[in-house]
Design a protein around this motif. Structure first.
Motif, PDB file in Angstrom:
ATOM      1  N   GLN A  99       0.822  -1.207   0.000  1.00  0.00           N
ATOM      2  CA  GLN A  99       0.000   0.000   0.000  1.00  0.00           C
ATOM      3  C   GLN A  99       0.857   1.258   0.000  1.00  0.00           C
ATOM      4  OE1 GLN A  99      -2.377  -0.759   3.475  1.00  0.00           O
ATOM      5  NE2 GLN A  99      -3.761  -2.167   2.397  1.00  0.00           N
ATOM      6  N   LEU A 100       1.961   1.242   0.732  1.00  0.00           N
ATOM      7  CA  LEU A 100       2.882   2.362   0.707  1.00  0.00           C
ATOM      8  C   LEU A 100       3.427   2.592  -0.687  1.00  0.00           C
ATOM      9  CD1 LEU A 100       4.819   1.622   4.019  1.00  0.00           C
ATOM     10  CD2 LEU A 100       3.280   3.542   3.626  1.00  0.00           C
ATOM     11  N   GLU A 101       3.750   1.497  -1.368  1.00  0.00           N
ATOM     12  CA  GLU A 101       4.250   1.592  -2.740  1.00  0.00           C
ATOM     13  C   GLU A 101       3.177   2.123  -3.684  1.00  0.00           C
ATOM     14  OE1 GLU A 101       5.968  -1.393  -6.222  1.00  0.00           O
ATOM     15  OE2 GLU A 101       6.119  -1.982  -4.111  1.00  0.00           O
ATOM     16  N   ALA A 102       1.923   1.686  -3.486  1.00  0.00           N
ATOM     17  CA  ALA A 102       0.831   2.090  -4.372  1.00  0.00           C
ATOM     18  C   ALA A 102       0.584   3.591  -4.331  1.00  0.00           C
ATOM     19  CB  ALA A 102      -0.439   1.328  -4.011  1.00  0.00           C
ATOM     20  N   ILE A 103       0.757   4.224  -3.147  1.00  0.00           N
ATOM     21  CA  ILE A 103       0.534   5.660  -3.052  1.00  0.00           C
ATOM     22  C   ILE A 103       1.827   6.456  -3.192  1.00  0.00           C
ATOM     23  CG2 ILE A 103      -1.515   5.365  -1.628  1.00  0.00           C
ATOM     24  CD1 ILE A 103       0.171   6.070   0.829  1.00  0.00           C
ATOM     25  N   GLY A 104       2.942   5.766  -3.471  1.00  0.00           N
ATOM     26  CA  GLY A 104       4.212   6.456  -3.680  1.00  0.00           C
ATOM     27  C   GLY A 104       4.785   7.064  -2.428  1.00  0.00           C
ATOM     28  N   ALA A 105       4.541   6.459  -1.285  1.00  0.00           N
ATOM     29  CA  ALA A 105       4.984   7.040  -0.016  1.00  0.00           C
ATOM     30  C   ALA A 105       6.503   7.021   0.104  1.00  0.00           C
ATOM     31  CB  ALA A 105       4.361   6.283   1.153  1.00  0.00           C
TER      32      ALA A 105
END
Length: 775
Positions: A99-105
């Motif tokens: 999820q962190l990767e999906a939002i570019g965190a």
């Protein structure tokens, strides 16, 4: 004038997907939970069912998929044992690595405020505070320990006294970030009064080789090119027995502010670099020994906040206000299955360092006049310190199955901290020599290094020891009662030294002060789970933190010996529901916080900071979130928090006046909203579109702003929109993004400084491209 300062789960209950919250609970004459007569409960269930029936039907008619990122099941350790986040009887949220990767965190600012009940007060690297459920009286550092606990793989990082370096670990190759809302005193200890944040870094995996590379190139308005470079390598050394995992990261966030005082355009570049090393050895199926080392360094070449009188991107200081931080952590952990229970032993060492430079030139004329000086160079304050911490924890947790579950543990945390605040200017010694109030040769005494002419130093040693435990008993297969608590003892010893013109011609002033405290932090919960798709719970918990000793210093006014821990009691009821065959997850939590004897940072009339207890506040709120796989291609997640954090009595603040009863607590906002939608197209290269939105209502940055007639140091009151479009080409994913599309100047914190108001800002419109390759 001085500047002192500063594993187991129950059989028959399958693991679900995420998390849920509360209801009003009643008990029948047998002591068993009875909700049949709860009008609030019936109304909530009927309303939710009616409102969501069309959505559930749509989701059931649509083709479903097991690849939903937002519906991903996340296992957490919020109860010191492995458990699905949706089975936790408490307000716990988790963001997975995917999820962190999906939002570019990249950092805190990119994801933490998407969590219900959380406000992120971004300001300077290492001093940007997370406020959970409004438990704060300032959006920045306070005199003593903060109210949010920070952990990395369960290693505590929040020492007594004001925190040196609040960790903001790079999100690359992180397994998950757990956010626990409400006090966590029973299991996690001091500081976690409002809640706690626990980073879980990926561990080495002996079952396979793995590697990943990531780079981003971006452009922020009014700034140069920014970029990142990140790499991970996982190597089994002995198949299924021994492995090592190494991670390296670097990120440059270019400055977008123009410093009128130094003449530098695009000042305040921030470089963040570091790495992690994980070594895991599993000699047999029952034993795991793991090592984790982490290092992160942050360097800012100027302060990243603006002075609004100099425009949207303006600031002014006579010299660069630099800021450097270092965090180093080493931990060793043993997990051993003993059959009846799992033994966990965790030992860790940490070292943190932070140093600031503040421009104090606006006060130069006053010093020259008061002391008979003729200093012409910029005046500055150097502030910061370092800390060394050692921690150990030993616990036994019963293995799953049966009607009775338990956990017993002991912990010890020791911190040695050195703090400094120095006032100086180049050539200060010569200025004192030439002053008629001091005379030749006195400069070498007052400013022995030639520059620093007033200083305050503190050596602080803190210790926390505790016995803690928790036990759960299933009264029926559907009803679970849990009781736990923490028997703790804290001690802080402080030795402070004041030296310079404020003690001249006498000797340096040395003071030793101490605070000791012990107590018990309880936790009680009752959980009703009639099916795998519905859970309701009621929870009572408390929090505590270290007290703060005071030195009398040079103040002409009486100062108390120190402060003790606040008293914070949390009551909440939660509901978690899974609808539409698992495609719709709903959470709702209602909470009430009673906060008394609040630890405050106060100021004497002659400008000396000190800690004291005073005032009371209450916080009432409702947190709601929903995650919905609307179709096989579309995921939607939304969270809404309404919270009213207010003083229950008048708060008198020296030099400012009285903040009246009913005033908002600093660092909180009444409303916070976050929405995310991810759509994946069924065509070649799996293109994905992610749209994200965040809203934060207005708040204040300090309690002084609540005093009638005082200029308000405000924050919040903004909407942010982000857009990401990505596609996968074999093992490489390419993503084009735009953050803060509408280019809002959202104020994250306001602080009155020597050169006017200083405001932290959300980053202006930033666009770029990210390439991510994995083996």
């Amino acid at each position: 004038m001085t500047y002192a300062g500063v594993p187991g789960r129950r059989e028959g209950h399958r693991l679900n997907h995420e998390e849920r919250p509360a209801t009003a609970l009643t008990m029948n004459r047998t002591g068993i939970l009875d909700m049949s007569n709860s009008r609030w409960y019936r109304t909530l269930i009927l309303s939710c069912t009616a409102a969501l029936a069309p959505l559930a039907a749509t989701a059931q008619e649509a083709a479903t998929t097991d690849t939903s990122i937002l519906l991903e099941e996340i296992i957490v350790t919020a109860t010191k044992r492995q458990q699905s986040v949706r089975d936790v009887s408490g307000s716990v949220s988790a963001v997975s690595g995917k999820q962190l990767e999906a939002i570019g965190a990249q950092s805190f600012a990119d994801y933490i405020q998407r969590t219900p009940g959380v406000v992120f007060n971004e300001f300077q690297p290492g001093t940007s505070h997370v406020v959970i459920r409004g438990v704060a009286t300032n959006s920045g550092n306070v005199q003593g320990q903060g109210t949010t606990g920070y952990y990395i793989n369960e290693v505590p990082l929040t020492e007594p006294g004001w925190t040196i370096v609040i960790p903001d670990i790079d999100a690359f190759d992180v397994d998950r970030v757990e956010v626990m809302r409400g006090p966590q005193g029973s299991l996690f200890g001091s500081a976690s009064m409002g809640g706690a944040v626990n980073y879980i870094a990926n561990k080495a995996d002996a079952s396979k080789e793995d590697a990943a590379l990531e780079t981003t190139v971006s452009r922020t308005r009014n700034a140069d090119i920014g970029w990142t470079g990140k790499a991970m390598l996982n190597m089994p050394l002995v198949e299924d027995k021994l492995a090592v995992r190494a991670v390296g990261t670097f990120r440059r966030d270019p400055g977008y502010l123009d410093n009128a005082g130094t003449g530098e355009k695009g000042s305040s570049d921030i470089d963040v670099g570091g790495g992690r090393l994980s070594v895991v050895w599993t000699p047999d199926d029952l034993t795991e020994l793991s090592w984790l080392s982490l290092y992160q360094k942050t360097a800012a070449d100027d302060a990243p906040y603006r002075n609004p009188t100099y425009g949207s991107f303006g600031r002014s200081s006579a010299l660069p206000e630099t800021n450097d931080t270092d965090v180093e952590i080493h931990s060793l952990r043993l997990d051993r299955d003993l059959g009846f229970a799992t033994l966990t032993a965790l030992g860790a060492y940490q070292k943190k360092n932070q140093g600031f430079v503040f421009d104090f030139t606006p006060y130069r004329a006053a010093y020259n006049a008061d002391l008979g000086l003729n200093i012409s160079n910029p005046l500055y304050v150097r502030s910061g310190g370092d800390s060394d911490g050692k921690s150990g924890e030993l616990r036994l947790a019963s293995n799953g199955g049966g009607a009775f579950e338990w956990l017993l543990g002991a912990m010890y945390f020791e911190s040695d901290k050195y703090l400094y605040e120095q006032l100086g200017a180049n050539g200060a010694a010569a200025a004192f020599d030439a002053s008629p109030n001091y005379g030749p040769g006195k400069g070498a005494i007052i400013a022995p290094d030639g520059s620093i002419f007033n200083a305050f130093y503190t050596d602080l040693k803190g210790e926390e020891s505790a016995l803690f435990g928790e036990a759960s008993y299933y009264l029926t297969p559907e009803i679970k009662f849990t009781a736990g608590g923490r028997l703790f003892k804290t001690e802080v010893t402080s030795t402070s030294t004041t030296i310079g013109f404020s003690t001249y011609p006498g000797n340096p002033l040395v003071e030793r002060t101490q605070t000791k405290e012990d107590g018990f932090s309880p936790k009680l919960s009752l959980t009703y789970k009639p099916s795998d798709t519905l859970m309701v719970y009621g929870l009572y918990s408390e929090g505590f933190r270290f007290g703060t000793p005071n030195g009398s210093g040079l103040s002409a006014f009486p100062i108390p010996s120190g402060s003790k821990s606040d008293s914070l009691k949390n009551y909440e009821a939660g509901l978690r529901a899974t609808l539409a065959d698992g495609q719709l997850l709903l959470d709702a939590t209602a909470f009430y916080v009673d906060w008394t004897d609040i630890q405050l940072r106060l100021l004497t009339p002659d400008n000396f900071n000190y800690a004291a207890n005073g005032a009371a506040a209450s916080i009432k709120g409702l947190e709601m979130s929903a995650t919905w796989q609307a179709t096989a291609n579309l995921d939607i997640q939304s969270s809404v928090t309404y919270m009213k954090a207010r003083l229950d009595e008048d708060l008198f603040i020296l030099w400012y006046g009285t903040a009246p009863k009913g005033s908002r607590l600093a660092g909180s906002s009444d409303w916070s909203i976050a929405n995310t939608a991810i759509y994946t197209f069924d065509v070649a290269y799996d293109p994905t579109v992610t749209v994200a939105h965040r809203y934060l209502s207005k708040g204040i940055s300090d309690m002084n702003s609540a005093v009638p007639g005082i200029a308000v140091n405000g924050q919040g009151g903004y909407n942010l929109f982000d857009l990401r479009v990505g596609a996968t080409f074999g093992t490489t994913t390419a993503t084009v993004f735009a953050n803060n599309i509408t280019d809002k100047r959202g104020v994250t914190r306001t602080v009155p400084e020597a050169n006017g108001l200083s405001q932290g800002l959300v980053r202006p419109r930033t666009y770029g491209v990210t390439l991510h390759w994995s083996m």
